[in-house]
Design an enzyme around this catalytic site. Structure first.
Site, PDB file in Angstrom:
ATOM      1  N   CYS A   1       0.831  -1.199   0.000  1.00 23.20           N
ATOM      2  CA  CYS A   1       0.000   0.000   0.000  1.00 23.20           C
ATOM      3  C   CYS A   1       0.872   1.258   0.000  1.00 23.20           C
ATOM      4  O   CYS A   1       2.064   1.215   0.298  1.00 23.20           O
ATOM      5  CB  CYS A   1      -0.895   0.010   1.238  1.00 23.20           C
ATOM      6  SG  CYS A   1      -1.899  -1.481   1.455  1.00 23.20           S
ATOM      7  N   ARG A   2       0.252   2.369  -0.323  1.00 24.88           N
ATOM      8  CA  ARG A   2       0.873   3.692  -0.232  1.00 24.88           C
ATOM      9  C   ARG A   2      -0.051   4.576   0.594  1.00 24.88           C
ATOM     10  O   ARG A   2      -1.278   4.471   0.491  1.00 24.88           O
ATOM     11  CB  ARG A   2       1.072   4.328  -1.596  1.00 24.88           C
ATOM     12  CG  ARG A   2       1.914   3.537  -2.588  1.00 24.88           C
ATOM     13  CD  ARG A   2       3.412   3.600  -2.306  1.00 24.88           C
ATOM     14  NE  ARG A   2       3.808   2.630  -1.289  1.00 24.88           N
ATOM     15  CZ  ARG A   2       5.056   2.492  -0.826  1.00 24.88           C
ATOM     16  NH1 ARG A   2       6.005   3.306  -1.262  1.00 24.88           N
ATOM     17  NH2 ARG A   2       5.331   1.578   0.063  1.00 24.88           N
TER      18      ARG A   2
END
Length: 266
Positions: free
Chosen positions: A2-3
């Site tokens: 994820c970011r």
């Protein structure tokens, strides 16, 4: 992986982080530079703080780059504190309940990483929650469960200690299940007043984490990877660190699971 990006400071439009920069969070959702996979297409979410103690929350299962509502909201909503996340699933269905951030009362939480062997220790961790906390779990992710563990360990009174003790509980559960403990934990969370983040892993490869000034005298960010390198200085947070950011200061302290800390103290 994820970011995510978190902001604290003067009120700005959400789009100033989510959409406007050259390497904004939306760009990172399909072109990340510092993740194993450049694509985070399993949903997104934003939690923002306004005039009420509890944060507003918007989440959906669409890729962030294809949701026109996200861009519209970003152009209209201003906040001095918000958490934004694009999801690349490491387990759990693509559903709104599994999208970050997660919210409980005035607290919001988002995570990049995973609990190794989660399927083998999930039940033990769930059983360790109080009935009240267990009933708050809506999805099936290791991230949301870790958030509830933190709450159970006294998040409201002791954020650093709560994360440390929750981490220890995960590692102990793995050992009891006869598996090698494996945890990657790069997370941000807030009560609307202070912004906290942790970068930790049981190996030497914790997901990336940076801090940087949004603009002089405006605010600061904590991010998975920089969203703009032109004229801006970003500082990488060392592995095994705990960050606390307020409107006046930023502190970075060493971080370790509670059992390790106790062993060192002895």
């Amino acid at each position: 992986m994820c970011r995510w990006a978190a902001y604290l400071g003067d009120a700005i439009f959400l789009e100033d982080v989510i959409a406007a920069p050259s390497h904004s969070l939306i760009v990172q959702s399909h072109g990340a530079k510092e993740a194993k996979s450049p694509i985070s297409a399993d949903g997104f979410g934003v939690a923002w703080y306004g005039d009420r103690p509890e944060p507003g929350l918007y989440r959906d299962v669409l890729p962030a780059w294809s949701d026109t509502n996200l861009r519209s909201l970003g152009r209209q909503i201003k906040s001095g504190m918000f958490l934004a996340h694009v999801r690349a699933s490491t387990g759990g269905a693509t559903s709104r309940a599994n999208c970050h951030p997660f919210v409980s009362g005035r607290w919001s939480f988002m995570h990049n990483g995973q609990i190794g062997g989660f399927e083998k220790i999930r039940r033990a961790l769930e059983n360790s929650l109080s009935d009240t906390l267990f009933d708050q779990v809506e999805g099936s992710t290791d991230s949301e469960l870790f958030f509830q563990l933190m709450i159970g360990e006294g998040l409201a009174q002791d954020p650093l200690g709560a994360v440390s003790r929750a981490t220890s509980r995960v590692l102990d559960a793995a050992r009891r299940a006869g598996i090698e403990p494996s945890l990657k934990l790069t997370a941000a969370f807030s009560d609307g007043r202070a912004l906290h983040a942790v970068r930790y892993a049981t190996d030497e490869h914790a997901p990336t984490l940076y801090t940087g000034a949004f603009a002089k005298g405006v605010g600061r960010c904590i991010v998975s990877e920089p969203f703009d390198r032109d004229g801006r200085t970003w500082h990488e947070i060392p592995q095994s660190s705990f960050v606390t950011m307020t409107r006046d200061s930023t502190s970075i302290k060493p971080f370790a699971p509670a059992a390790v800390q106790l062993a060192l103290a002895g």
